[in-house]
Design a protein around this motif. Sequence first.
Motif, mmCIF file in Angstrom:
data_model
loop_
_atom_site.group_PDB
_atom_site.id
_atom_site.type_symbol
_atom_site.label_atom_id
_atom_site.label_comp_id
_atom_site.label_asym_id
_atom_site.label_seq_id
_atom_site.Cartn_x
_atom_site.Cartn_y
_atom_site.Cartn_z
ATOM 1 N N TYR A 53 0.834 -1.198 0.000
ATOM 2 C CA TYR A 53 0.000 0.000 0.000
ATOM 3 C C TYR A 53 0.876 1.257 0.000
ATOM 4 O O TYR A 53 0.600 2.242 -0.699
ATOM 5 C CB TYR A 53 -0.913 -0.005 1.222
ATOM 6 N N THR A 54 1.950 1.223 0.775
ATOM 7 C CA THR A 54 2.873 2.358 0.831
ATOM 8 C C THR A 54 3.491 2.615 -0.544
ATOM 9 O O THR A 54 3.576 3.769 -1.002
ATOM 10 C CB THR A 54 3.973 2.080 1.873
ATOM 11 N N ALA A 55 3.903 1.550 -1.204
ATOM 12 C CA ALA A 55 4.491 1.686 -2.538
ATOM 13 C C ALA A 55 3.477 2.252 -3.536
ATOM 14 O O ALA A 55 3.816 3.083 -4.391
ATOM 15 C CB ALA A 55 5.019 0.336 -3.014
ATOM 16 N N GLU A 56 2.213 1.813 -3.419
ATOM 17 C CA GLU A 56 1.173 2.312 -4.316
ATOM 18 C C GLU A 56 0.941 3.809 -4.132
ATOM 19 O O GLU A 56 0.767 4.552 -5.111
ATOM 20 C CB GLU A 56 -0.130 1.547 -4.074
ATOM 21 N N ARG A 57 0.940 4.255 -2.893
ATOM 22 C CA ARG A 57 0.722 5.692 -2.641
ATOM 23 C C ARG A 57 1.918 6.515 -3.154
ATOM 24 O O ARG A 57 1.748 7.619 -3.670
ATOM 25 C CB ARG A 57 0.530 5.935 -1.139
#
Length: 851
Positions: free
Chosen positions: A208-212
């Motif tokens: 999720y962090t990478a997606e943001r």
Amino acid sequence: MQLIKRIYFPVLFALIFAAIHFGTWAIANRALPLINVQPLVHGFAYSGYQESQSPLDKTFPNTAELAHDIKLLKKLTNRIRIYASLENSEVIPLASKEGMTVVAGAWINQDDYANGRELAALKEKIMYYDNIEDVIVGNESLLRNDISVDDLIVYLDEVREATDVPVSTAEPWHIWLKNPKLVKHVDYIAVHLLPYHEGVPIEQAAAYTAERYKELALAYPRKRIVVTEVGWPSSGPTIGASVASEVNQARFVREFLAANDSQQYEYYLMEAFDQPWKYNIEGWAGAYWGMFDAKRTQKYALQGSVSKDDRWAEKAIWASAIAFLPIVFIGWRFRSWGFGGVVSMATLLQACITTLVIAWNLPGDYYYTFRDFVILAGLILAMGLTSLVLMIYAVEFSEVMFKRNWRRIYHRKAPLPTEDELFVSIHLACYNEPPEMVIATIESLKNLDYKNYEVIVVDNNTKDESKWKPIEAYMAALPEHFHFYHLPTWPGFKAGALNFALTKTHPDAVAIGVVDADYVVTEDWLATLVPHFIEQQVAVVQAPQAHREWENNFFKRMCNWEFEGFFRIGMHHRHERNALIQHGTMTLIRHRALTDLGGWSEWCICEDTELGLRLLESDYELRYVDDTFGRGLTPASFSALKSQRYRWAFGAMQILKHHMTRLIGKSTLSFSQRYHFLTGWFGWIGDALQLIFTLGSIGWTLLMLFFPGTFSLPVSIMIVPIICFLGIKAALGPVLYRKTMQCQWMDIWGASLASLGLSHAIARGVMMGLIKKAGVFVVTAKGKATASKWAILNPIREEFLILTALILSAYAMLYTRGFGNLDAQLWVTLLALQSMPYASALACQIIAQRD
């Protein structure tokens, strides 16, 4: 040698039990394998405050403390990020000395003057220190609504004009996406990526962090992005699917760093050291983001497995050590109860001690404020009292469930020849009773298969002549050994009437029999029980209370089986150690012993139980014959049942207060007798404490709802044991019912419902009995209830109000914290368990009214 043999097996049992207990801890806290990464970090967000320091209190670290921190971090990184320029100004030169670069910050809030000072200090540091590689003006200032975008842009432009060092402001990713205008006034994007705050499960957090990050990069492809805060807390409330724990913290950081091997983010872990002071402004989780705790001990490594609790072995050893000798005692003292009895007691004892050890160690696992210590003290008190009540139940449960051979078992005796019969005087006290009910009782006494007895009926204080005149007329036609007295005004309630009967008792009477006005006795009551009095040490022969006319009415079935539980379980448990609770019906008392002790105590509204205790204090024997010799009527309504139980609880407290010096001081009472009379009412005292804790839970919920920044949900580990204990306590009764009585599960459920529904009445009785000296004897209404259906809530107004408050509190907590919030769910589970007595009271009232 014999003593060694007797001690050997209990010691061996305790050692094996301790090993199993320690092994259970080890399995539950086994280290979990996580992905390994290089023990190097791009950078740390750094605040240098030590455990007891806070900028809110103007207490700051000294130079030596800051230098120690910098040297500690140097082992893992070459970069740190700081948040302000006026506070802890030595950090930048100390970092320079260690060869570390700094992202310098200026703290921006609503105070324009303070902001100006911060910016001035920041520009001065940029001028003097060449190890400042980036600058951040403001940290989540827009997120907090401390400043407008336009005003922040003014500050950013001011600093950018003064330096060639890259300048930005730090905000969460969605603030940057919402404000493209802001991007034009920064040299790079300083973004906070904290999936915990967004309720993301740990399994998806790194992705999720990478997606943001990618979303932000796509929105602003020409801007450099620096992740100035990224991390996960080791403790805190559950937010959606986000669970804070040390394992989850280590897992997120490692998975993020592993992904970074290919992505090559510029990032700063949130954060270097735990900052307990942040609890006051950010809530519970704010204190627990560090890789190191506030004492500068590393909480997790970047390689190797991670334990759920680094201190589990210490706690397990303490819990095992504290429980060891008590378990040895259990194995020695209760060996006659069989292996099952010893194991069940040892298991519950170890669970209680373990829970208390965990609670005691919570300040070592969390950063506690004074308020937290007050809460913890209250919860430890609750756990301790719950544990005490649970162990008292455990003693009864283990003996009744597993003991093979009972020492004190008495049965019917063979009737004596007519010429050898002991003279018995039967006393029946009545007040305002239905005459047909009393006449039925007298008729059964007339039919006794016994020759040498008399019956004395005393009606005291009944004003309505239609109630007592028919009884007088009926008895006038009976043989001369039946006597009736009407006392228009007489003190002392039932005890006063019975004392009057004593003055009219035949001098040859060896035993006094007492029956309630609604009891129809069997013909052999005296013939088979009075022979026990040939043994001079016997002062009381008690038969159980039993009921009639209950089979076809569910409420009366509930009452019947609820009563049966005590006479089939509790009375046997107490009788084994000559610690019987005497009851005021179906009881036979030695005449001389009763008169020697001064008769019945008119100050106590439970005169029967009080007399039994006085007889035990005089070293007499009380016997229980568990066979039915008479049946009475169940209470006519739930209100009548509540009134009866209130009177019993009130009277129990009167007895405890009056006899306390002999119960704990010098007397002829044995240890076992003292134990039973001191602890036998702990269940009722527990009901009173439960009422206090329930009201406290409602109050705490209101404080959390109206002042969420100040009052928060307790740590889950503090709530779970109480929930488990309440569940275990609730389960013990039905298990014993199934073991000792021939009744259906529906009847067990009904008895449990009635028992729970009486909790509030008992709690009030206990409290009033402790506060007040004198009580009022209220006759329990028997027969058929005639209350209006529209008045259904009148007898349970208090229970209904508390139930409503609990339901509203639970709903409001879930609504405000989220229905998926685990901590809120646990709190609501506690509220739900606390609501059971009040919901049961409502159910009992509805059932009684329907039937």
